[in-house]
Scaffold this active site. Sequence first.
Site, PDB file in Angstrom:
ATOM      1  N   SER A   1       0.784  -1.216  -0.027  1.00  0.00           N
ATOM      2  CA  SER A   1      -0.070   0.213  -0.063  1.00  0.00           C
ATOM      3  C   SER A   1       0.968   1.036  -0.038  1.00  0.00           C
ATOM      4  O   SER A   1       1.839   1.287   0.436  1.00  0.00           O
ATOM      5  CB  SER A   1      -0.762   0.015   1.291  1.00  0.00           C
ATOM      6  OG  SER A   1      -1.539   1.273   1.375  1.00  0.00           O
TER       7      SER A   1
ATOM      8  N   TYR B   1      -1.491  -0.244  10.709  1.00  0.00           N
ATOM      9  CA  TYR B   1      -1.582  -1.093   9.319  1.00  0.00           C
ATOM     10  C   TYR B   1      -0.662  -0.817   8.357  1.00  0.00           C
ATOM     11  O   TYR B   1       0.067  -1.630   7.709  1.00  0.00           O
ATOM     12  CB  TYR B   1      -2.964  -0.434   8.798  1.00  0.00           C
ATOM     13  CG  TYR B   1      -3.068  -0.924   7.477  1.00  0.00           C
ATOM     14  CD1 TYR B   1      -3.344  -1.985   6.999  1.00  0.00           C
ATOM     15  CD2 TYR B   1      -3.177   0.265   6.323  1.00  0.00           C
ATOM     16  CE1 TYR B   1      -3.337  -2.339   5.704  1.00  0.00           C
ATOM     17  CE2 TYR B   1      -3.460  -0.068   5.007  1.00  0.00           C
ATOM     18  CZ  TYR B   1      -3.335  -1.437   4.810  1.00  0.00           C
ATOM     19  OH  TYR B   1      -3.639  -1.736   3.332  1.00  0.00           O
TER      20      TYR B   1
ATOM     21  N   LYS C   1       2.199  -3.769   6.757  1.00  0.00           N
ATOM     22  CA  LYS C   1       2.597  -3.976   5.337  1.00  0.00           C
ATOM     23  C   LYS C   1       3.831  -3.672   4.929  1.00  0.00           C
ATOM     24  O   LYS C   1       4.473  -4.483   4.092  1.00  0.00           O
ATOM     25  CB  LYS C   1       1.542  -2.873   4.463  1.00  0.00           C
ATOM     26  CG  LYS C   1       0.044  -3.449   4.455  1.00  0.00           C
ATOM     27  CD  LYS C   1      -0.226  -4.560   3.456  1.00  0.00           C
ATOM     28  CE  LYS C   1      -1.618  -4.875   3.460  1.00  0.00           C
ATOM     29  NZ  LYS C   1      -1.674  -6.183   2.450  1.00  0.00           N
TER      30      LYS C   1
END
Length: 321
Positions: A117, A141, A145
């Site tokens: 992302s 988050y 990633k």
Amino acid sequence: MSHILVTGGAGYIGSHTCKALAAAGLTPVTFDNLSRGHSDFVRWGPLVEGDILNTTALDKVIKQFRPSAVIHFAAFAYVGESVADPINYYRNNSCGMVNVLDAMLRNGVEQIVFSSSCTTYGLPDTLPISETMPQHPISPYGRSKYFCEQIIKDVAQAHKLRFCIFRYFNAAGADSSGDLPERHDPETHLIPLAVDAALGSGPPLQILGSDYPTADGTCERDYIHVSDLATAHVKAVQHLQESTNSFEMNLGTGRAYSVLQVLSAIERVAGKAVPATWAARRPGDPPALLSDPSLAQRQLGFVPQFSDLDTIIETTWRSRR
Ligand code: UDP
């Protein structure tokens, strides 16, 4: 026919990718625990219900289908939720990544496409964001990633593994033939929420922040159509089969729109006003994100076909009406 294991294939980007894989003559095998995915999205190959935290189940599905590559989507993806429950995010996203790679190594699968992302870039100093810019994620988050990316690279150094890491900008839109909608629970994304507000099937949109350092004071994002993301994954699988290289790249369009620009595009395309109210900033939202998409174009020949804002809105509108 070559099988591709698609973890999270019952989700939004995963299911669109399965459709694109099948159109390219590949058989997607969806491995999904259906905690956030939908079994009715799995229509282009078998569904194996299972969890990436279950190593036995991973071994079993790989032994059964002998995939030539894995596309790994299965992950949690809400920034706010990750702040409230970081353990769950690191367990599912980062430990899940370790499990998937470990099962691949045990069973001789040597190619992985990983869905990362633009969140891994954090608050970029300059725009557009190119792949060589530093990654300083600002949420659990984003970090989960980012750690996955590092784990993949370390494993590829030590073992026979080739990878493609994709850093998506804002995935949006829905399949143009109406095969697949966007269905998140809870829905937190701007375009579906604004479309629902215009349709009267949802509350007025809250515009989250009016004082960002952007042209109109609202956040700017680079929206890319989910069907274009799906195409990029097929190209990555084909590229990994043909080349000896690994690669990491942005998937975006190189154009950004503010929240207000998105709302006026919805009003223009759908002919309906979007009821909206002003609200406070959402913690963790960077003012602007914009990709430099040139590497994907050079390396994969990837050029988005459906990612103009009107097509994104039109397909979302049709799928939610
Ligand atoms: N946004 C908004 N109202 C909403 C949801 C989102 O104003 O109800 C804004 C959000 O602040 C961000 C942009 O829309 O600037 C895109 O948010 P989204 O959640 O769609 O994607 P994100 O950029 O968080 O991945």
